[in-house]
Design an enzyme around this catalytic site. Structure first.
Site, PDB file in Angstrom:
ATOM      1  N   GLU A  54      -6.159   4.468   9.911  1.00  0.00           N
ATOM      2  CA  GLU A  54      -6.567   5.134   8.665  1.00  0.00           C
ATOM      3  C   GLU A  54      -6.665   6.645   8.858  1.00  0.00           C
ATOM      4  OE1 GLU A  54      -6.967   4.073   5.584  1.00  0.00           O
ATOM      5  OE2 GLU A  54      -6.405   2.039   6.097  1.00  0.00           O
ATOM      6  N   TYR A 139     -13.554   6.701   1.371  1.00  0.00           N
ATOM      7  CA  TYR A 139     -12.280   5.973   1.295  1.00  0.00           C
ATOM      8  C   TYR A 139     -11.984   5.244   2.613  1.00  0.00           C
ATOM      9  CZ  TYR A 139      -7.436   4.806   0.782  1.00  0.00           C
ATOM     10  OH  TYR A 139      -6.277   4.092   0.735  1.00  0.00           O
ATOM     11  N   ASP A 157      -7.095   4.530  -5.045  1.00  0.00           N
ATOM     12  CA  ASP A 157      -6.438   5.786  -4.676  1.00  0.00           C
ATOM     13  C   ASP A 157      -5.383   6.110  -5.742  1.00  0.00           C
ATOM     14  OD1 ASP A 157      -4.396   4.032  -4.192  1.00  0.00           O
ATOM     15  OD2 ASP A 157      -4.193   4.471  -2.066  1.00  0.00           O
TER      16      ASP A 157
END
Ligand code: SF4
Length: 315
Positions: A54, A139, A157
């Site tokens: 990520e 996020y 997103d």
């Protein structure tokens, strides 16, 4: 799908969703399970490996992240290995692989140290706790909670917003749509791992800025507002992707429908390919005849005129 909606989005109860929302969910999950891009971090549920993927993906194209991610895990296979590393080695790895801001390498190193020292080597499992780690914003925390622990909320997103905006008329038409509420209501309870992967895949390979509805066999075509109306605008696509693009979509749809029916008359076909079809309107018979005659010129469709009726069939 318009008939299946209840009241407005402003109530925050996410009633923008069709009544057969279970079918909408199942269709997307089946589509994802049948085929998807095989990124290696989709094959693991190790929170450390997922966190690394990520953080790397924030600035770098996914294709390029694969190699960097594999090299990084060869070098530091666990959070404990990373925590014990020299920060300067982690930073030079980062710049050596062109992974963007070096601060991310420092934060990642620090987060690994926190997991080892403050959490006894066990990653926290909830988005809130994960956000306590250095450099881990909401996020990323949610992504790790979803993909490692199947314990996240719906990801919202740009890709997901684009999909929701196109697919559901009430969101499309709302002044200030509540994407989070809709996205979370749409997500099947306790299924954040597969759901977030699936809807992000949809936004990545089918519902990109230039939509590929038919080419990517989008599982939501039968519900999708954009697919039915030809309006593919979205928050990050303020004008129609291209006239040719949307024309091509409609041509594809005509061919598909005629493949399912031996023949169709003009108005039946028109109503099936767009919800705003009105025989004498802007998107009516004249518009449809134009598409059909292009298809006839290409040798794909046959048009038979007679007795006040126009019949189309595949050649
Ligand atoms: S049908 Fe097309 S516009 Fe609608 S969700 Fe699928 S890819 Fe996006």
């Amino acid at each position: 799908m318009t008939d299946g909606h209840a009241s407005s989005l402003e109530t925050g109860d996410a009633t923008a969703l069709p009544e057969d929302v279970d079918d909408v969910r199942d269709a997307l999950v089946s589509w994802y399970e049948a085929d998807h891009r095989d990124f290696p971090w989709r094959r693991t549920d190790d929170p450390y490996e997922i966190l690394v993927s990520e953080v790397m993906s924030q600035q770098t194209q996914l294709g390029r992240v694969v190699e960097a991610w594999e090299d990084f895990l060869d070098e530091w296979p666990t959070a404990a290995d990373l925590a014990a590393a020299d920060r300067s080695d982690v930073v030079s790895f980062w710049s050596g692989h062109s992974l963007g801001y070096n601060n991310r390498a420092k934060y990642l190193h620090e987060a690994a140290r926190q997991v080892i020292e403050e959490y006894d080597g066990e990653f926290p499992r909830s988005p809130d706790e994960l956000s306590e780690l250095m450099g881990v914003g909401p996020y990323t925390a949610n992504a790790v909670a979803s993909f490692a622990f199947n314990n996240g909320d719906a990801v919202v997103d740009t890709n997901v917003k684009r999909v929701l905006h196109r697919a559901f008329a009430e969101i499309h038409n709302a002044d200030d749509p509540d994407y989070e509420t809709v996205a979370n209501t749409l997500m099947p309870t306790g299924e954040s791992r597969i759901w977030n992967n699936a809807i992000m895949e949809l936004g990545g390979v089918a519902c990109g800025k230039k939509p590929r509805c038919d080419e990517a066999s989008c599982p939501w075509r039968e519900w999708c507002h954009a697919y039915q109306t030809g309006d593919f605008t979205a928050p990050d696509v303020p004008t129609q992707p291209s006239f040719e693009g949307s024309r091509r979509q409609f041509r594809g749809r005509i061919v598909r429908l005629l493949g399912e029916h031996d023949e169709m008359d003009l108005d039946t076909l028109g109503h099936r390919i767009r919800v705003d079809y009105t025989p004498d309107g802007e998107h009516g018979r004249e518009w449809l005849r134009g598409l059909l005659s292009d298809l006839a010129d290409d040798g794909l469709v046959q048009i038979e005129e007679g007795n006040d009726q126009t019949i189309a069939r595949l050649q």
